[in-house]
Every structure is written in structure tokens, then in C-alpha cells.
Design an enzyme around this catalytic site. Structure first.
Site, short mmCIF file in Angstrom:
data_model
loop_
_atom_site.label_atom_id
_atom_site.label_comp_id
_atom_site.label_asym_id
_atom_site.label_seq_id
_atom_site.Cartn_x
_atom_site.Cartn_y
_atom_site.Cartn_z
CE LYS A 113 -4.02 -2.31 0.67
NZ LYS A 113 -3.32 -3.59 0.97
C1 PLP Z 1 -4.20 -4.77 0.29
C2 PLP Z 1 -3.19 -5.89 0.49
C3 PLP Z 1 -3.50 -7.01 -0.75
C4 PLP Z 1 -4.80 -7.02 -1.54
O1 PLP Z 1 -4.56 -5.95 -2.48
P1 PLP Z 1 -6.05 -5.42 -3.19
O2 PLP Z 1 -5.55 -4.18 -4.14
O3 PLP Z 1 -6.82 -4.88 -2.28
O4 PLP Z 1 -6.53 -6.56 -4.07
C5 PLP Z 1 -2.52 -7.99 -0.72
N1 PLP Z 1 -1.45 -8.07 0.11
C6 PLP Z 1 -1.28 -7.21 0.87
C7 PLP Z 1 -0.03 -7.63 1.95
C8 PLP Z 1 -2.25 -6.03 0.96
O5 PLP Z 1 -1.83 -5.12 2.10
#
Ligand code: PLP
Length: 497
Positions: A113
Site C-alpha cells: 500500500k
Molecule cells: C491490500 C493488500 C492486498 C490486496 O490488494 P488489493 O489491491 O486490495 O487486491 C494483498 N496483500 C497485502 C499485503 C495487502 O496489504
């Protein structure tokens, strides 16, 4: 460069600039902003392969954010992708065994993120300046664990902004939780809710579409925006690393120019994999997009049957950031495969809201041909961590392991020999207990925080600063609320009552 404007997937808003779409987050009709067309990448791949991450970021983002000047966009990119990341590569691609891992966890909160949330505050404040806004921007976010901390880290003490994060009280890992509740910054507020991620996300969406509440806040000088991956200011920065990963493979001589590669993406809200789909639509040679789910396999079922059905048991898994039954960004894909038809999209999303399910037409289902969906059970996820570690000495976190497992299933099923990038979304240091227990059952009885040192001993990988700095940090956020109290909590923090 021709201008790109944005439309709501539900038809209620059209011809919106990127700046306006970024500041608003969600369209006023509840839809998501999508570019009126997906621009082509007109820079040759060979040229991209000689560029730094920041340079690739500029090439990708300038194709979408056409109302930002070059100076504005470069200011945003330079501010975001700096020493907050512990490697100059920003998103290194490492080869282990026959697979490439795109490590997206080198930012401030050691999960992917950060890739978008380190730039969103810059995009948003730049956009607000361009629009001559004088209200304070209030970021409301629901988190399954990683968005919250990454958004808090991005927006903490950014002038002209406040940020409120809701997380499911029992639905995040101990380290994720501690990262959030120790957040500094006078403009930050973190609240646990008695409910799961979908409850938190629905609550935030309900606040967004509450017109009376919005007016009340406007009178007090506030305007809401979203840091969730529904914001186009988060989605586009994620397109960048697919181009960058391809460029690195090309630069290293691992692939020929134009050779199609696959991407395996651990998926929750469908933001990351949608960014890969946009990259493909821009012309990046991507073959299959492997959509990897955990036991909350609503996307897997959708891709097989064409029916999306959230009416099912919710599972808490060892990949908590993917514990999601309503994948918000799927709406953007539905809009695409409906032939960019807002009426059909709106009808399906209303069915989802009221009945919890919808079915797409067989014509729309054909539009899913770019994707392969599968899932990993809890046992399979642990098995993938153990297998990769035993074969290569490389320790992956449970989210990445879900993608690794789905890649194995895909190869078993299809025999496809295309080179594949596994998108590595979190550092194993964020999920020490589940990761270590997968390697050896002797760690299963130990606590997350105690396993940090053990993980370091096992792998020799340095403990990230994101972990060491929270170990001694005091808890600053202790509030918990019911899921129907979220609006009240927001009003109280903003002192509008
Ligand atoms: C948010 C997240 C995901 C999922 O990603 P999306 O964009 O919501 O599909 C996968 N792995 C981690 C570690 C995340 O923080």
C-alpha cells in the site's frame, strides 16, 4: 498529449478532471471514477528499461493525470519515492528459483500500500491547490490492516488534511494493529470497530453517500475524500510498478522485448490486479493475470461461474489484508467488460448492495479471458511459504504465498511456460507468527513480537526500521466503536456536533 477525463462507472458524473476525481475519491452517485479511455504507453519498452522507478512513474502517471503540469507531477513523484523506501530501486525484482518476485514492501510500512499511499497525499494536496479549495480534506479509510497504516504514514501532519482510519478490531495482525495505534500526528485518528473489514468499508461508503452529513461538514469547513483503493489517485500509481517490473526483466536480459509475462497477484479489494489489467490495456506485454484469493474466494467463484455472491461465511485467515468479500475495485472491471455501460454497471452494483449478489452475462464473462482465478486454503498458503523457503531460502509472507500457490495450480492446470512475476505485497516481518509457523511448527506457540528476532536469525534479512521503531512506541489510539457508530465518531473527532 491529449487530455484524459474521468467518468463515474454508474453514469452520474462525466468529464471530471483527474484533480477533481482525486480530491473527491468516490463519485457522488456512489460509482468509481474511471478514465474515459485507457491511454496507450507510447514510450518503447527498451527506453523504459533504462529508466529509474521515478522516471517510469512519470511516464505512466502523466498519461493519466493530464491536468497536472510536468512540474507538479514530478514534485509529487520526488516527494513520494525518496528515502522513505529502504532501497533506491523502490520496487526491486528478485529472481528465486524459476520465479521473479516483485518486492513492493520496501516503503514506510513494509506492505505494498506504500507504493500508492506515499504519493496520494502529494497528489491530493496538489489537486486541491489547483482547484483553489479552501476546505480541510478529511480522509476516511477502512482498512483490512495495511491501508490504514500506510495512509496514516502518508497523511500524518500534512497541512490541510485530517485522517480517520477504521479497522476491524479482531481482524488485523498484532503487528499491523500496533503500527496503527502508535501513529503520531495531531491530524490522525484510529478507531477499531466491532465488525469485519466489509463492515468498516460499508460504514465508510455510507458516510460518503450521506448528503446531509456532508453538508453539515462543509459548513464547518471540511470535505471528505478517500484513501482507499477506489481513489483513482491510488490506482494509477500502482500501474507504474508493472511497467517497472517488465522494464527490469528486460534490462536484466531475462526476457526479450515484447515477450509476454504473467503476473500472479494476491488479491483482496481488486486494486492491485486491476492496475495490472490497466497496464496490459496500455500495451504492456502481459499474458495472464493470476487473481489469487485466500479462503474468502468470492473472486475465484466469480471468475468460474460469472456470479458474484457475497452471501457466505467470512473467514479470518493468515493473509488478513485479503479477508474481503466485497472487492470494490471489481466495479471498474465490470464496467469495462460491460462495454463501458454505466446503466448495466449500476444495475449490477445495486443488486450487490440489496441482494448481496449479481450475475454477469456470458458476453461479459468473455471479457474475463485475461484473468485466471484460483485460491489457496490456509494449509496451502503455509505449504507455499515452506516450499519456497526450503527450495530457495527466500522467506515470503502469507499474502505473497497465496499468489505463489495459485501460480503452482495454474502451471499444473495449463502447462503455461511463460515467465511469471509474483507480486510480493508484504514483508514477512509484518506477519512473523504465521510465516514462521509455516516454516517450522516449533514457532507456532510463540508471539508475533518475540518472533522478530527468530526471523532475523533464520533468514539473515535485516529487521526493517518500520518494525524496530514501533517496538517501544506508546499506544496513542485506544478507541473502539460499534459498526453503526462510525458516523458519530467522525463527527465527534471533527467537533461538528
Ligand atoms: C491490500 C493488500 C492486498 C490486496 O490488494 P488489493 O489491491 O486490495 O487486491 C494483498 N496483500 C497485502 C499485503 C495487502 O496489504
Amino acid at each position: 498529449m491529449s487530455q484524459i477525463l474521468y467518468n463515474s462507472t454508474r453514469g452520474g458524473e462525466t468529464g471530471v478532471t483527474a484533480s477533481q476525481a482525486i480530491v473527491k475519491g468516490l463519485a457522488s452517485d456512489g460509482g468509481l471514477f474511471v478514465p474515459a479511455r485507457i491511454p496507450a504507453m507510447d514510450v518503447p519498452l527498451a527506453a523504459l528499461s533504462r529508466m529509474s522507478y521515478k522516471e517510469v512513474a512519470y511516464e505512466v502517471m502523466s498519461r493519466f493525470y493530464t491536468d497536472f503540469t510536468e512540474e507538479e507531477l514530478k514534485h509529487c513523484i520526488d516527494g513520494a519515492y525518496d528515502a522513505k523506501f529502504d532501497t533506491e530501486a523502490i520496487a526491486p525484482v528478485v529472481k528465486k528459483g524459476g520465479t521473479w518476485y516483485l518486492e513492493l514492501f520496501h516503503g514506510a510500512t513494509i506492505a505494498f500500500k506504500d507504493m500508492a499511499l506515499s504519493i496520494l497525499p502529494y497528489l491530493m494536496t496538489t489537486a486541491a491547490r489547483k482547484l483553489a479549495m479552501d476546505q480541510e480534506i478529511v480522509i476516511l479509510a477502512a482498512t483490512s490492516g495495511d491501508t490504514g497504516k500506510a495512509a496514516l504514514a502518508g497523511f500524518a501532519d500534512v497541512p490541510g488534511t485530517r485522517i480517520i482510519v477504521f479497522y476491524p478490531k479482531d481482524g488485523v495482525s498484532p503487528i499491523q494493529k500496533h503500527q496503527m495505534v502508535t501513529q503520531k500526528g495531531a491530524n490522525t485518528y484510529v478507531v477499531g470497530i466491532e465488525g469485519n473489514f466489509d463492515d468498516a468499508q460499508s460504514g465508510v461508503k455510507a458516510i460518503f453517500s450521506d448528503k446531509a452529513f456532508k453538508e453539515q461538514l462543509a459548513e464547518s469547513g471540511y470535505v471528505f475524500s478517500s484513501a482507499n483503493s477506489i481513489n483513482i489517485g491510488r490506482l494509477i500509481p500502482q500501474v507504474v510498478y508493472y511497467f517497472y517490473a517488465y522494464a527490469r526483466l528486460l534490462a536484466q536480459g531475462d526476457i526479450q522485448e515484447g515477450e509476454a509475462i504473467n503476473a500472479a497477484v494476491p488479491t483482496g479489494n481488486f486494486g492491485n490486479i486491476l492496475a495490472a489489467y490497466y497496464a496490459k490495456r496500455m500495451g504492456l506485454p502481459i499474458g495472464k493475470l493470476l487473481c489469487a484469493s485466500n479462503d474468502n474466494k468470492v473472486l475465484y467463484d466469480f471468475m468460474r461461474s460469472g456470479e458474484y455472491d457475497r452471501n457466505r461465511e467470512f473467514h479470518l485467515t493468515i493473509s488478513p489484508s485479503m479477508d474481503i468479500l466485497v472487492s470494490s475495485n471489481l466495479e471498474r472491471l465490470v464496467y469495462e467488460i460491460a462495454g463501458e455501460d454505466p446503466d448495466q454497471t449500476r444495475a449490477l452494483m445495486e443488486a450487490l448492495f440489496h441482494a448481496g449478489s449479481y450475475a454477469i452475462t456470458s458476453g461479459m464473462k468473455d471479457g474475463l479471458a485475461d484473468f485466471y482465478g484460483n485460491y489457496a486454503s490456509e494449509e496451502e498458503t503455509s505449504g507455499a511459504i515452506r516450499k519456497v523457503f526450503e527450495q530457495t531460502g527466500y522467506l515470503i509472507d502469507p499474502h505473497t504465498a497465496v499468489a505463489s500457490c495459485v501460480l503452482d495450480k495454474y502451471i499444473d492446470e495449463t502447462g503455461d511456460e511463460a515467465k511469471t512475476v509474483v507480486v510480493s505485497t508484504a514483508s514477512p516481518y509484518k506477519f512473523t507468527r504465521s510465516t514462521m509457523a509455516a516454516v517450522d511448527a516449533k514457532y507456532a506457540g510463540m508471539e508475533d513480537f518475540d518472533l522478530i528476532k527468530e526471523m532475523h536469525q533464520l533468514t539473515g534479512v535485516a529487521v526493517p526500521a518500520a518494525i524496530t521503531e514501533i517496538l517501544e512506541a506508546p499506544v496513542l489510539h485506544k478507541d473502539i466503536c460499534q459498526k453503526d457508530e462510525m458516523k458519530k465518531v467522525v463527527a465527534a473527532f471533527l467537533k461538528t456536533e
